[in-house]
Design a protein around this motif. Sequence first.
Motif, PDB file in Angstrom:
ATOM      1  N   THR A 174      54.049 -21.514  -0.283  1.00 41.54           N
ATOM      2  CA  THR A 174      53.733 -22.928  -0.399  1.00 41.54           C
ATOM      3  C   THR A 174      52.231 -23.158  -0.324  1.00 41.54           C
ATOM      4  O   THR A 174      51.468 -22.302   0.124  1.00 41.54           O
ATOM      5  CB  THR A 174      54.401 -23.733   0.728  1.00 41.54           C
ATOM      6  OG1 THR A 174      53.801 -23.333   1.969  1.00 41.54           O
ATOM      7  CG2 THR A 174      55.904 -23.529   0.750  1.00 41.54           C
ATOM      8  N   ILE A 175      51.835 -24.349  -0.714  1.00 42.55           N
ATOM      9  CA  ILE A 175      50.424 -24.729  -0.616  1.00 42.55           C
ATOM     10  C   ILE A 175      49.988 -24.746   0.850  1.00 42.55           C
ATOM     11  O   ILE A 175      48.834 -24.445   1.157  1.00 42.55           O
ATOM     12  CB  ILE A 175      50.152 -26.079  -1.338  1.00 42.55           C
ATOM     13  CG1 ILE A 175      48.648 -26.382  -1.404  1.00 42.55           C
ATOM     14  CG2 ILE A 175      50.935 -27.218  -0.698  1.00 42.55           C
ATOM     15  CD1 ILE A 175      47.838 -25.385  -2.199  1.00 42.55           C
ATOM     16  N   ALA A 176      50.902 -25.029   1.779  1.00 43.97           N
ATOM     17  CA  ALA A 176      50.567 -24.991   3.207  1.00 43.97           C
ATOM     18  C   ALA A 176      50.169 -23.575   3.624  1.00 43.97           C
ATOM     19  O   ALA A 176      49.223 -23.394   4.405  1.00 43.97           O
ATOM     20  CB  ALA A 176      51.745 -25.485   4.048  1.00 43.97           C
ATOM     21  N   THR A 177      50.855 -22.570   3.097  1.00 44.80           N
ATOM     22  CA  THR A 177      50.514 -21.181   3.403  1.00 44.80           C
ATOM     23  C   THR A 177      49.123 -20.849   2.871  1.00 44.80           C
ATOM     24  O   THR A 177      48.313 -20.227   3.562  1.00 44.80           O
ATOM     25  CB  THR A 177      51.559 -20.227   2.789  1.00 44.80           C
ATOM     26  OG1 THR A 177      52.836 -20.543   3.333  1.00 44.80           O
ATOM     27  CG2 THR A 177      51.221 -18.778   3.079  1.00 44.80           C
ATOM     28  N   VAL A 178      48.828 -21.285   1.664  1.00 45.15           N
ATOM     29  CA  VAL A 178      47.513 -21.021   1.075  1.00 45.15           C
ATOM     30  C   VAL A 178      46.425 -21.736   1.862  1.00 45.15           C
ATOM     31  O   VAL A 178      45.359 -21.172   2.135  1.00 45.15           O
ATOM     32  CB  VAL A 178      47.494 -21.428  -0.420  1.00 45.15           C
ATOM     33  CG1 VAL A 178      46.108 -21.229  -1.021  1.00 45.15           C
ATOM     34  CG2 VAL A 178      48.535 -20.644  -1.195  1.00 45.15           C
ATOM     35  N   ARG A 179      46.690 -22.974   2.276  1.00 45.03           N
ATOM     36  CA  ARG A 179      45.706 -23.710   3.089  1.00 45.03           C
ATOM     37  C   ARG A 179      45.468 -23.002   4.421  1.00 45.03           C
ATOM     38  O   ARG A 179      44.349 -22.954   4.924  1.00 45.03           O
ATOM     39  CB  ARG A 179      46.173 -25.143   3.317  1.00 45.03           C
ATOM     40  CG  ARG A 179      46.042 -25.999   2.097  1.00 45.03           C
ATOM     41  CD  ARG A 179      46.377 -27.467   2.365  1.00 45.03           C
ATOM     42  NE  ARG A 179      46.205 -28.214   1.142  1.00 45.03           N
ATOM     43  CZ  ARG A 179      47.146 -28.948   0.566  1.00 45.03           C
ATOM     44  NH1 ARG A 179      48.341 -29.056   1.130  1.00 45.03           N
ATOM     45  NH2 ARG A 179      46.910 -29.582  -0.561  1.00 45.03           N
ATOM     46  N   ALA A 180      46.529 -22.451   4.993  1.00 42.19           N
ATOM     47  CA  ALA A 180      46.389 -21.724   6.263  1.00 42.19           C
ATOM     48  C   ALA A 180      45.538 -20.469   6.076  1.00 42.19           C
ATOM     49  O   ALA A 180      44.707 -20.153   6.931  1.00 42.19           O
ATOM     50  CB  ALA A 180      47.764 -21.362   6.817  1.00 42.19           C
ATOM     51  N   ILE A 181      45.732 -19.757   4.976  1.00 38.08           N
ATOM     52  CA  ILE A 181      44.913 -18.578   4.694  1.00 38.08           C
ATOM     53  C   ILE A 181      43.453 -18.997   4.559  1.00 38.08           C
ATOM     54  O   ILE A 181      42.556 -18.364   5.094  1.00 38.08           O
ATOM     55  CB  ILE A 181      45.401 -17.854   3.413  1.00 38.08           C
ATOM     56  CG1 ILE A 181      46.781 -17.244   3.653  1.00 38.08           C
ATOM     57  CG2 ILE A 181      44.401 -16.791   2.971  1.00 38.08           C
ATOM     58  CD1 ILE A 181      47.464 -16.769   2.382  1.00 38.08           C
TER      59      ILE A 181
END
Length: 191
Positions: A174-181
Amino acid sequence: MARTSTPWNLLPAEEFGCGSATTCWRRFDEWAKAGVFEQLQALLLDAPYEAGRRGAGWLKVKPVHTLAEWGHGRRRGWLSNLHLGARDPETGGWVMLGKTFKGLTDKMLTWQTGRLLELASDRGDWVVQVRPELVVEVAFDGVQASPRYPGGLALRFARVLRYREDKPAEEADTIATVRAIHGGAPPRPER
């Protein structure tokens, strides 16, 4: 709000028959997948309407985000330039994070072109739109802020590792995972 074919007549989402903008988007996505509509046109409320022209205040909205571009040079005749995206559980859509053609062998290019053409929903001279049903595993050197993409982020030096036909699109990151990275924080749990 939803715009009718009469350009000055705005309808609240409830009158359009879907209750909220998010529900309208999901319904439009379902209709598009069923072949009822191909796209929507969105107009900024303060933008002038010009009959027969799409001005700077207009936005063409298509629900199928996944794209592949025909290659050039040695990759001519293959769909090689992949548009990469992450799932957005809030909208049910995809957020573009960049493009890549790196990491693809001739064998992968041949398979990928055939598979993407099977999933094609629209085929143009340069770009082929495909149903977002195929998961690709990519490696990348980092995530950077980018005003070029709607999510505000881009994958740096993305390259294809393999296709994950064992994973449905609903299991893609998800985009949330990418933002967390990007931010170094653990991803928020999805709702």
